[in-house]
Design a protein around this motif. Structure first.
Motif, PDB file in Angstrom:
ATOM      1  N   ALA A 144       2.761 -12.882  -0.164  1.00  0.00           N
ATOM      2  CA  ALA A 144       3.212 -12.286   1.095  1.00  0.00           C
ATOM      3  C   ALA A 144       3.326 -10.776   0.999  1.00  0.00           C
ATOM      4  N   GLY A 145       2.536 -10.166   0.132  1.00  0.00           N
ATOM      5  CA  GLY A 145       2.489  -8.715   0.057  1.00  0.00           C
ATOM      6  C   GLY A 145       3.772  -8.054  -0.387  1.00  0.00           C
ATOM      7  N   GLY A 146       4.640  -8.814  -1.053  1.00  0.00           N
ATOM      8  CA  GLY A 146       5.923  -8.274  -1.496  1.00  0.00           C
ATOM      9  C   GLY A 146       7.058  -8.526  -0.531  1.00  0.00           C
ATOM     10  N   ALA A 203       1.090   1.629   0.211  1.00  0.00           N
ATOM     11  CA  ALA A 203       2.182   2.149   1.018  1.00  0.00           C
ATOM     12  C   ALA A 203       2.594   1.190   2.131  1.00  0.00           C
ATOM     13  N   ASP A 204       1.649   0.411   2.630  1.00  0.00           N
ATOM     14  CA  ASP A 204       1.904  -0.434   3.795  1.00  0.00           C
ATOM     15  C   ASP A 204       1.131  -1.733   3.636  1.00  0.00           C
ATOM     16  N   THR A 239       5.107  -7.877   8.644  1.00  0.00           N
ATOM     17  CA  THR A 239       5.376  -6.561   9.233  1.00  0.00           C
ATOM     18  C   THR A 239       6.818  -6.104   9.046  1.00  0.00           C
ATOM     19  N   THR A 240       7.671  -6.956   8.493  1.00  0.00           N
ATOM     20  CA  THR A 240       9.101  -6.628   8.449  1.00  0.00           C
ATOM     21  C   THR A 240       9.440  -5.557   7.429  1.00  0.00           C
ATOM     22  N   LEU A 241       8.748  -5.567   6.293  1.00  0.00           N
ATOM     23  CA  LEU A 241       9.068  -4.665   5.195  1.00  0.00           C
ATOM     24  C   LEU A 241       7.790  -3.993   4.703  1.00  0.00           C
ATOM     25  N   SER A 242       7.942  -2.796   4.163  1.00  0.00           N
ATOM     26  CA  SER A 242       6.782  -2.128   3.587  1.00  0.00           C
ATOM     27  C   SER A 242       7.237  -1.177   2.496  1.00  0.00           C
TER      28      SER A 242
END
Length: 321
Positions: A144-146, A203-204, A239-242
């Protein structure tokens, strides 16, 4: 009547295109979001006490005394297969939690090399497998991308602080690639993480998705379909965290950024994006950009330089052993 039929036809066409777009996005998400459990065959038997390096003699970095432990994530139901490697000189030595990358694990040579560099300098080290990786809990077989994995990193951090009794100001975090993004998000969410070293992160999450789409030959405009597919199939809100937002939340807590100029997996521009975001939150940082190194390979290409910078950073930020 003709206009009405044209209007209905246009609506039907839009619906068909939207459904097709989302279906294609789901297929692509299914393919690109898979995290392969276990470890690759060539490292499956490696441990802190016995591992190989392609370019270096591993003997100076071997860690014969380690403990296999199972640690709970901050997400209930997730157990993390881990290795605790205490410092040889002091039970109260500062410690670093190391987070591996996508489809990697605690047995990977670069992870063990980083641990060996820190350990022989006098730090304690905790290595662990994130969910859906290595020998840890297989939750849904996806990454989940972190945005979920950061709770695993914080579970590991909790264990070092709570079970080993090391004060938070003496515990740092280090990550590679997906692990770098995970470590950054974790550090942003937990204000007691003292210092963070990130190697070749992004970064995102959207940037990472677009990079993966491009690398696999898909149009980048499938990014938005991937968000919908992730929410529907896995319950993941990407989209919640980056990492970019997380480094702003550090508010100047120590951060080290490094990436190679020859990185074909993630653009070296992301290192500068992270640095800019960090500065906007009050931090001061100058990324170490390593000429000619591929994705996460600076540690293998320039081990002496890497080790010197790594030890010096954590000496300065969490305390010299």
């Amino acid at each position: 009547m003709t206009r009405r039929r044209l209007g209905v036809g246009a609506i039907l066409l839009a619906v068909v295109l939207a459904v097709g777009y989302l279906y294609a996005g789901t297929v692509i998400y299914d393919k690109l979001s898979i995290a392969h459990p276990g470890c690759s065959q060539d490292v499956r038997t490696q441990t802190p006490a016995a591992f190989t390096l392609k370019k270096e003699d591993p003997r100076p970095y071997l860690m014969p005394h380690y403990e296999a432990v199972t640690i709970p994530s901050r997400d209930s139901g997730i157990s993390l297969s881990s290795w605790w490697i205490p410092a040889d000189t002091s039970t109260g030595a500062p410690a670093v939690v190391i987070v591996h990358g996508l489809d990697s694990c605690k047995r990977a040579s670069d992870i063990l090399l980083a641990a060996g560099m820190l350990h022989r300098h006098g730090f304690s080290v905790l290595l662990f497998d994130m969910r859906n990786h290595g020998d840890s809990t297989i939750q849904n077989g996806r990454y989940a991308g972190g945005t979920k994995e950061y709770k695993d990193a914080l579970g590991a951090w909790d264990w070092v602080v709570g079970t080993r009794g090391i004060k938070p100001e003496h515990v740092g975090m280090m990550g590679f690639s997906l692990g770098a993004a995970t470590a950054l998000i974790a550090s942003g969410e937990e204000p007691r993480v003292a210092a963070t070293w990130e190697d070749s992160g992004y970064a995102d999450v959207g940037v990472a998705i677009r990079a993966e789409l491009t690398r696999n030959g898909y149009p980048t405009w499938f990014e938005y379909a991937a968000y919908v597919a992730a929410r529907v199939e896995s319950g993941d809100d990407l989209t919640t965290l980056s990492p970019a937002r997380a480094v702003v939340q550090l508010h100047g807590r120590p951060l080290f950024i490094t990436q190679g100029t020859a990185d074909t997996r993630l653009s070296v521009n992301y290192a500068h994006d992270l640095a800019d975001a960090y500065r906007s939150g009050g931090g001061t940082v100058e990324p170490w950009i390593v000429e000619g190194s591929e994705h996460t390979q600076a540690i293998m290409d320039h081990p002496a330089d890497y080790e010197g910078r790594l030890d010096a950073f954590f000496d300065r930020t969490i305390g010299a052993p």
